[in-house]
Design a protein around this motif. Structure first.
Motif, short mmCIF file in Angstrom:
data_model
loop_
_atom_site.label_atom_id
_atom_site.label_comp_id
_atom_site.label_asym_id
_atom_site.label_seq_id
_atom_site.Cartn_x
_atom_site.Cartn_y
_atom_site.Cartn_z
N ASP A 67 0.85 -1.19 0.00
CA ASP A 67 0.00 0.00 0.00
C ASP A 67 0.88 1.24 0.00
N ASP A 68 0.83 2.00 -1.06
CA ASP A 68 1.67 3.19 -1.19
C ASP A 68 0.90 4.48 -0.90
N SER A 69 -0.13 4.41 -0.08
CA SER A 69 -0.91 5.62 0.16
C SER A 69 -0.08 6.63 0.95
N LYS A 70 -0.21 7.88 0.54
CA LYS A 70 0.54 8.93 1.22
C LYS A 70 0.04 9.16 2.63
N GLY A 71 -1.23 8.92 2.85
CA GLY A 71 -1.80 9.13 4.18
C GLY A 71 -1.14 8.27 5.24
N GLN A 72 -0.83 7.04 4.87
CA GLN A 72 -0.17 6.14 5.82
C GLN A 72 1.20 6.68 6.20
N TYR A 73 1.93 7.19 5.25
CA TYR A 73 3.25 7.74 5.53
C TYR A 73 3.16 9.02 6.36
N PHE A 74 2.12 9.82 6.13
CA PHE A 74 1.95 11.03 6.94
C PHE A 74 1.61 10.67 8.39
N TRP A 75 0.82 9.61 8.59
CA TRP A 75 0.52 9.17 9.96
C TRP A 75 1.78 8.68 10.67
N VAL A 76 2.58 7.93 9.96
CA VAL A 76 3.84 7.45 10.56
C VAL A 76 4.76 8.62 10.84
N TRP A 77 4.84 9.56 9.92
CA TRP A 77 5.67 10.74 10.12
C TRP A 77 5.18 11.55 11.32
N GLY A 78 3.86 11.68 11.45
CA GLY A 78 3.29 12.37 12.60
C GLY A 78 3.61 11.66 13.91
N GLY A 79 3.56 10.34 13.90
CA GLY A 79 3.94 9.57 15.08
C GLY A 79 5.40 9.77 15.43
N LEU A 80 6.26 9.78 14.43
CA LEU A 80 7.68 10.02 14.67
C LEU A 80 7.91 11.42 15.22
N LEU A 81 7.18 12.39 14.71
CA LEU A 81 7.29 13.76 15.19
C LEU A 81 6.83 13.86 16.65
N ALA A 82 5.74 13.16 16.98
CA ALA A 82 5.24 13.18 18.36
C ALA A 82 6.23 12.51 19.31
N LEU A 83 6.81 11.38 18.90
CA LEU A 83 7.81 10.71 19.74
C LEU A 83 9.04 11.59 19.94
N THR A 84 9.44 12.31 18.90
CA THR A 84 10.57 13.23 19.03
C THR A 84 10.24 14.36 20.00
N ALA A 85 9.03 14.86 19.93
CA ALA A 85 8.61 15.92 20.86
C ALA A 85 8.63 15.41 22.30
N VAL A 86 8.20 14.18 22.53
CA VAL A 86 8.24 13.60 23.87
C VAL A 86 9.68 13.48 24.35
N GLU A 87 10.58 13.06 23.46
CA GLU A 87 11.99 12.95 23.83
C GLU A 87 12.58 14.31 24.21
N VAL A 88 12.25 15.33 23.43
CA VAL A 88 12.79 16.66 23.72
C VAL A 88 12.25 17.18 25.05
N VAL A 89 10.97 16.99 25.30
CA VAL A 89 10.38 17.44 26.56
C VAL A 89 11.01 16.71 27.73
N LEU A 90 11.20 15.40 27.61
CA LEU A 90 11.84 14.64 28.68
C LEU A 90 13.27 15.11 28.93
N ALA A 91 13.97 15.44 27.86
CA ALA A 91 15.37 15.86 28.01
C ALA A 91 15.47 17.23 28.69
N TYR A 92 14.55 18.13 28.38
CA TYR A 92 14.62 19.47 28.96
C TYR A 92 14.03 19.56 30.36
N ARG A 93 12.97 18.82 30.60
CA ARG A 93 12.32 18.89 31.91
C ARG A 93 13.08 18.12 32.98
N GLN A 94 13.73 17.05 32.60
CA GLN A 94 14.48 16.17 33.51
C GLN A 94 13.63 15.78 34.72
#
Length: 103
Positions: A8-35
């Motif tokens: 399945d080459d739908s672009k929507g699936q890749y955007f959802w995965v990209w959004g998940g990766l972006l959210a996980l990165t945001a969680v990592e940054v918040v954890l790193a700064y808040r300690q």
């Protein structure tokens, strides 16, 4: 070769995965700064999040999700073996640093 009909080459699936990766990165940054956690617990959490992110990248953007099961198992076994080898080589040194201190 993978079966093109089931790929399945739908672009929507890749955007959802990209959004998940972006959210996980945001969680990592918040954890790193808040300690919020102790350093060891935070390192464990960040490593787990990194493994999840790498699994998503490998599965979707490197198209491993669409390969045969044998190929996926080969990758999982190889990476697990690398982790075991790294454990035996690197953790004794990490323990020595904790016992002797850093100068």
């Amino acid at each position: 070769m993978h079966d093109v009909a089931t790929h399945d080459d739908s672009k929507g699936q890749y955007f959802w995965v990209w959004g998940g990766l972006l959210a996980l990165t945001a969680v990592e940054v918040v954890l790193a700064y808040r300690q919020v956690f102790q350093p060891l617990r935070m390192l464990q959490i960040l490593l787990v999040l990194s493994v999840i992110k790498s699994a998503l990248i490998i599965a979707y953007f490197m198209h491993l999700k669409f390969e045969r099961a044998l190929m996926r198992w080969l990758l999982v076994i190889s990476v697990s073996a690398c982790f075991v080898i790294m454990y035996f080589f690197f953790f004794p040194d990490a323990d020595r640093i904790l016992r002797l201190g850093v100068k």
